[in-house]
Design a protein around this motif. Sequence first.
Motif, PDB file in Angstrom:
ATOM      1  N   ALA A 174       0.880  -1.051  -0.068  1.00  0.00           N
ATOM      2  CA  ALA A 174       0.028  -0.311   0.382  1.00  0.00           C
ATOM      3  C   ALA A 174       0.450   1.232   0.373  1.00  0.00           C
ATOM      4  O   ALA A 174       0.104   2.686  -0.383  1.00  0.00           O
ATOM      5  CB  ALA A 174      -0.823  -0.401   0.997  1.00  0.00           C
ATOM      6  N   THR A 175       1.673   1.650   0.669  1.00  0.00           N
ATOM      7  CA  THR A 175       3.058   2.430   0.682  1.00  0.00           C
ATOM      8  C   THR A 175       3.611   2.654  -0.455  1.00  0.00           C
ATOM      9  O   THR A 175       3.801   3.906  -0.781  1.00  0.00           O
ATOM     10  CB  THR A 175       4.126   2.223   1.882  1.00  0.00           C
ATOM     11  OG1 THR A 175       3.431   1.635   3.400  1.00  0.00           O
ATOM     12  CG2 THR A 175       4.978   3.339   2.165  1.00  0.00           C
ATOM     13  N   GLU A 176       3.692   1.753  -1.120  1.00  0.00           N
ATOM     14  CA  GLU A 176       4.429   1.545  -2.734  1.00  0.00           C
ATOM     15  C   GLU A 176       3.465   2.203  -3.344  1.00  0.00           C
ATOM     16  O   GLU A 176       3.629   4.043  -4.140  1.00  0.00           O
ATOM     17  CB  GLU A 176       4.610   0.195  -3.091  1.00  0.00           C
ATOM     18  CG  GLU A 176       5.952  -0.257  -3.219  1.00  0.00           C
ATOM     19  CD  GLU A 176       6.598  -1.538  -4.181  1.00  0.00           C
ATOM     20  OE1 GLU A 176       5.236  -2.031  -4.463  1.00  0.00           O
ATOM     21  OE2 GLU A 176       7.370  -1.581  -3.959  1.00  0.00           O
ATOM     22  N   TRP A 177       2.229   2.214  -3.063  1.00  0.00           N
ATOM     23  CA  TRP A 177       0.929   3.052  -4.368  1.00  0.00           C
ATOM     24  C   TRP A 177       1.201   4.280  -3.216  1.00  0.00           C
ATOM     25  O   TRP A 177       0.598   5.621  -4.506  1.00  0.00           O
ATOM     26  CB  TRP A 177      -0.492   2.401  -4.328  1.00  0.00           C
ATOM     27  CG  TRP A 177      -0.172   1.243  -5.167  1.00  0.00           C
ATOM     28  CD1 TRP A 177       0.177  -0.095  -4.938  1.00  0.00           C
ATOM     29  CD2 TRP A 177      -0.743   1.675  -6.529  1.00  0.00           C
ATOM     30  NE1 TRP A 177       0.335  -1.128  -5.506  1.00  0.00           N
ATOM     31  CE2 TRP A 177      -0.133  -0.520  -6.799  1.00  0.00           C
ATOM     32  CE3 TRP A 177      -1.059   1.776  -7.460  1.00  0.00           C
ATOM     33  CZ2 TRP A 177      -0.392  -1.097  -8.030  1.00  0.00           C
ATOM     34  CZ3 TRP A 177      -1.279   1.658  -8.371  1.00  0.00           C
ATOM     35  CH2 TRP A 177      -0.962   0.183  -9.300  1.00  0.00           C
ATOM     36  N   ASP A 178       1.147   4.786  -2.134  1.00  0.00           N
ATOM     37  CA  ASP A 178       0.813   5.689  -1.843  1.00  0.00           C
ATOM     38  C   ASP A 178       1.396   6.785  -2.151  1.00  0.00           C
ATOM     39  O   ASP A 178       1.832   7.931  -1.772  1.00  0.00           O
ATOM     40  CB  ASP A 178       0.514   5.605  -0.131  1.00  0.00           C
ATOM     41  CG  ASP A 178       0.320   6.498   0.647  1.00  0.00           C
ATOM     42  OD1 ASP A 178       0.313   7.051   1.717  1.00  0.00           O
ATOM     43  OD2 ASP A 178      -0.730   7.448  -0.017  1.00  0.00           O
ATOM     44  N   ILE A 179       3.247   6.813  -2.138  1.00  0.00           N
ATOM     45  CA  ILE A 179       4.511   7.589  -2.267  1.00  0.00           C
ATOM     46  C   ILE A 179       4.010   7.767  -3.558  1.00  0.00           C
ATOM     47  O   ILE A 179       5.435   8.965  -3.984  1.00  0.00           O
ATOM     48  CB  ILE A 179       5.396   7.129  -1.714  1.00  0.00           C
ATOM     49  CG1 ILE A 179       5.845   5.549  -1.900  1.00  0.00           C
ATOM     50  CG2 ILE A 179       5.051   6.816   0.226  1.00  0.00           C
ATOM     51  CD1 ILE A 179       7.355   5.185  -1.827  1.00  0.00           C
ATOM     52  N   GLN A 180       3.341   7.370  -4.859  1.00  0.00           N
ATOM     53  CA  GLN A 180       3.726   7.667  -5.756  1.00  0.00           C
ATOM     54  C   GLN A 180       2.738   9.685  -6.288  1.00  0.00           C
ATOM     55  O   GLN A 180       1.767   9.773  -5.343  1.00  0.00           O
ATOM     56  CB  GLN A 180       2.635   6.971  -7.080  1.00  0.00           C
ATOM     57  CG  GLN A 180       3.168   5.347  -6.847  1.00  0.00           C
ATOM     58  CD  GLN A 180       4.323   5.413  -7.224  1.00  0.00           C
ATOM     59  OE1 GLN A 180       4.477   6.049  -8.450  1.00  0.00           O
ATOM     60  NE2 GLN A 180       4.885   4.508  -6.899  1.00  0.00           N
ATOM     61  N   LYS A 181       3.585  10.147  -7.155  1.00  0.00           N
ATOM     62  CA  LYS A 181       2.929  11.100  -7.435  1.00  0.00           C
ATOM     63  C   LYS A 181       2.516  11.390  -8.465  1.00  0.00           C
ATOM     64  O   LYS A 181       1.815  10.576  -8.362  1.00  0.00           O
ATOM     65  CB  LYS A 181       4.541  12.842  -7.353  1.00  0.00           C
ATOM     66  CG  LYS A 181       5.596  11.907  -6.138  1.00  0.00           C
ATOM     67  CD  LYS A 181       4.781  12.363  -5.181  1.00  0.00           C
ATOM     68  CE  LYS A 181       5.830  12.815  -3.772  1.00  0.00           C
ATOM     69  NZ  LYS A 181       7.434  12.856  -3.280  1.00  0.00           N
ATOM     70  N   ASP A 182       1.955  12.999  -9.414  1.00  0.00           N
ATOM     71  CA  ASP A 182       1.266  12.414 -10.494  1.00  0.00           C
ATOM     72  C   ASP A 182       1.443  11.980 -11.192  1.00  0.00           C
ATOM     73  O   ASP A 182       0.337  11.064 -11.411  1.00  0.00           O
ATOM     74  CB  ASP A 182       1.004  13.547 -10.693  1.00  0.00           C
ATOM     75  CG  ASP A 182       1.539  15.045  -9.855  1.00  0.00           C
ATOM     76  OD1 ASP A 182       2.872  15.631 -10.196  1.00  0.00           O
ATOM     77  OD2 ASP A 182       1.085  15.693  -9.285  1.00  0.00           O
ATOM     78  N   THR A 183       2.784  10.822 -11.166  1.00  0.00           N
ATOM     79  CA  THR A 183       2.274   9.990 -12.283  1.00  0.00           C
ATOM     80  C   THR A 183       3.221   8.554 -11.385  1.00  0.00           C
ATOM     81  O   THR A 183       3.996   8.763 -10.815  1.00  0.00           O
ATOM     82  CB  THR A 183       3.773  10.071 -13.924  1.00  0.00           C
ATOM     83  OG1 THR A 183       4.859  10.440 -12.984  1.00  0.00           O
ATOM     84  CG2 THR A 183       2.904  11.139 -14.441  1.00  0.00           C
ATOM     85  N   LEU A 184       2.459   7.592 -12.215  1.00  0.00           N
ATOM     86  CA  LEU A 184       3.115   5.889 -11.643  1.00  0.00           C
ATOM     87  C   LEU A 184       3.867   5.670 -12.130  1.00  0.00           C
ATOM     88  O   LEU A 184       4.212   5.497 -13.527  1.00  0.00           O
ATOM     89  CB  LEU A 184       1.709   5.111 -11.271  1.00  0.00           C
ATOM     90  CG  LEU A 184      -0.051   5.561 -10.710  1.00  0.00           C
ATOM     91  CD1 LEU A 184      -0.724   4.722 -11.667  1.00  0.00           C
ATOM     92  CD2 LEU A 184       0.331   5.958  -9.280  1.00  0.00           C
ATOM     93  N   MET A 185       4.776   5.318 -11.462  1.00  0.00           N
ATOM     94  CA  MET A 185       5.956   4.559 -11.240  1.00  0.00           C
ATOM     95  C   MET A 185       6.276   3.685 -11.553  1.00  0.00           C
ATOM     96  O   MET A 185       6.482   2.867 -10.622  1.00  0.00           O
ATOM     97  CB  MET A 185       7.580   5.463 -11.261  1.00  0.00           C
ATOM     98  CG  MET A 185       7.473   6.687 -10.929  1.00  0.00           C
ATOM     99  SD  MET A 185       7.389   7.242 -12.593  1.00  0.00           S
ATOM    100  CE  MET A 185       7.842   9.689 -12.335  1.00  0.00           C
ATOM    101  N   PHE A 186       5.761   2.267 -12.536  1.00  0.00           N
ATOM    102  CA  PHE A 186       5.623   0.972 -11.905  1.00  0.00           C
ATOM    103  C   PHE A 186       6.934   0.652 -12.070  1.00  0.00           C
ATOM    104  O   PHE A 186       6.783  -0.329 -10.992  1.00  0.00           O
ATOM    105  CB  PHE A 186       5.084   0.296 -13.094  1.00  0.00           C
ATOM    106  CG  PHE A 186       3.651   1.196 -13.294  1.00  0.00           C
ATOM    107  CD1 PHE A 186       2.898   0.806 -13.917  1.00  0.00           C
ATOM    108  CD2 PHE A 186       2.499   0.826 -12.290  1.00  0.00           C
ATOM    109  CE1 PHE A 186       1.886   1.399 -14.783  1.00  0.00           C
ATOM    110  CE2 PHE A 186       1.254   1.324 -11.964  1.00  0.00           C
ATOM    111  CZ  PHE A 186       0.888   1.616 -13.049  1.00  0.00           C
ATOM    112  N   TYR A 187       7.887   0.842 -12.117  1.00  0.00           N
ATOM    113  CA  TYR A 187       9.614   0.273 -12.246  1.00  0.00           C
ATOM    114  C   TYR A 187       9.866   0.504 -10.934  1.00  0.00           C
ATOM    115  O   TYR A 187      10.899  -0.179 -10.890  1.00  0.00           O
ATOM    116  CB  TYR A 187      10.059   1.381 -13.276  1.00  0.00           C
ATOM    117  CG  TYR A 187      10.062   2.756 -12.569  1.00  0.00           C
ATOM    118  CD1 TYR A 187       9.944   3.077 -14.261  1.00  0.00           C
ATOM    119  CD2 TYR A 187      11.820   2.921 -12.629  1.00  0.00           C
ATOM    120  CE1 TYR A 187      10.119   4.566 -14.430  1.00  0.00           C
ATOM    121  CE2 TYR A 187      11.542   3.815 -12.861  1.00  0.00           C
ATOM    122  CZ  TYR A 187      11.025   5.351 -13.733  1.00  0.00           C
ATOM    123  OH  TYR A 187      11.167   6.359 -13.491  1.00  0.00           O
ATOM    124  N   THR A 188       9.316   1.350  -9.847  1.00  0.00           N
ATOM    125  CA  THR A 188      10.015   1.345  -8.856  1.00  0.00           C
ATOM    126  C   THR A 188       8.693   0.517  -7.718  1.00  0.00           C
ATOM    127  O   THR A 188       9.169   0.576  -6.815  1.00  0.00           O
ATOM    128  CB  THR A 188       9.589   2.642  -8.624  1.00  0.00           C
ATOM    129  OG1 THR A 188       8.369   3.595  -8.541  1.00  0.00           O
ATOM    130  CG2 THR A 188      10.268   3.667  -8.831  1.00  0.00           C
TER     131      THR A 188
END
Lengths: 302, 116
Positions: free
Chosen positions: A104-118
Amino acid sequence: MTLTLIGIHSVKMLRNICRYQRQFGQIIWPFYFPQEKRVRSLSTHLQKARNASATTVRRKFYENVSISQGEGGLFEINLDKRKLKTPGGKLFTVPNEALAIAVATEWDIQKDTLMFYTMHLTTLCNTALDNPTQRTKEQMISAALKFLETDTICFRVEEPPGLVELQRNEWDPVMNWIEQRYNVLIGSSSSIMGPQIPEETKNTFKQHLNSYNLWSLTGFEYVITQLKSLVLSFGLIDRHLSVEQAVVLSRLEEEYQIQRWGNVEWTHDYDMHELQARTAAGVMFVHLSTESTAVKRKILQD
Amino acid sequence: MLSVVMAAVTSPLRACRGILKEIRIAKGSGYRNTLVYKHVLEQFRRNQVTGAQFCRARMDALHAARTYLCLLTSTRLHLRLHERYHAHGGDRALEQVAGLVGLRLPTQPGGKGWET
């Protein structure tokens, strides 16, 4: 006559609908597509995004991320009101709360664009859930054992002397540790063929790997592929090494060259941070997947 | 070289502080309300209850904490380097691109031959 009337009426209706859409487009849009389809199309691009590196990006379409416990005690991830799904369309579920919070944190810390490779933990969960290549435990274990034959630690150079000594000083202790811990013989070699691994060694490791469940094995294999070494992966998963140490040992020759010729940030540091991130995610994934409530209870009793 | 790596984060306090700092960097002002913040604090408090110094559970928890800290830090730094060097392919000026590797474009006072 009636046809023309209907024609005018529908044009008017159409115009009104378009105006309505424009005005309330922000609100209507998320509900326009069915919930599952919207999230799935996002997640389908997750795999594609990883291959296309940073060029395929999605805008962040949610505000809040939360977790909830569903059927069978499995945890789910909620993006606003929608439930996260895997690229294969299954409901995204994880066996314990800690892993759910980390994802959930991985998704939560995304900014305006989703960086899936992170989002390494999410990717690992997706692989474990979907198992797109339909691999069994036996296949994964034999693939892991095959890696032992080309294990980084086992291949020694003969020159330059600085690197020879560095390999001896840094890799020998790890080799000794694993040989003692598992009572096996591996050895190292400076020939192009590599060392001859005895059958008993392979069987010992095979038995040990068999005790892990499918999820943990997915993570284990991931770590081995990243570090290019089964020995280092065991050292890491058995908590003998830290992630930083294992990555340094895996990249020993590069570190040696960096010390001699200097560091280039946009490649050396870039690769190192990526390797550290992926390895750390893999290790976390293994440890969290092998956790069981019985172990937790014992820790609380101590 | 390895001793340098070993000298890094070893105490639980440092690991905990490191993780909380990463969360603050990632989430900004609302970081105390996140799930992960509460979970991390709870885990660290729970592990302090055990009396034994070298209790295995404690060592395992510390390893887990260090691993998570490594994950957060490395992801952030990797992304930062990616943004700095490997993104914005088309919309970077030539001067900026040269500047990335420490070069400067040559200038010619009279203008280049083909410029009017």
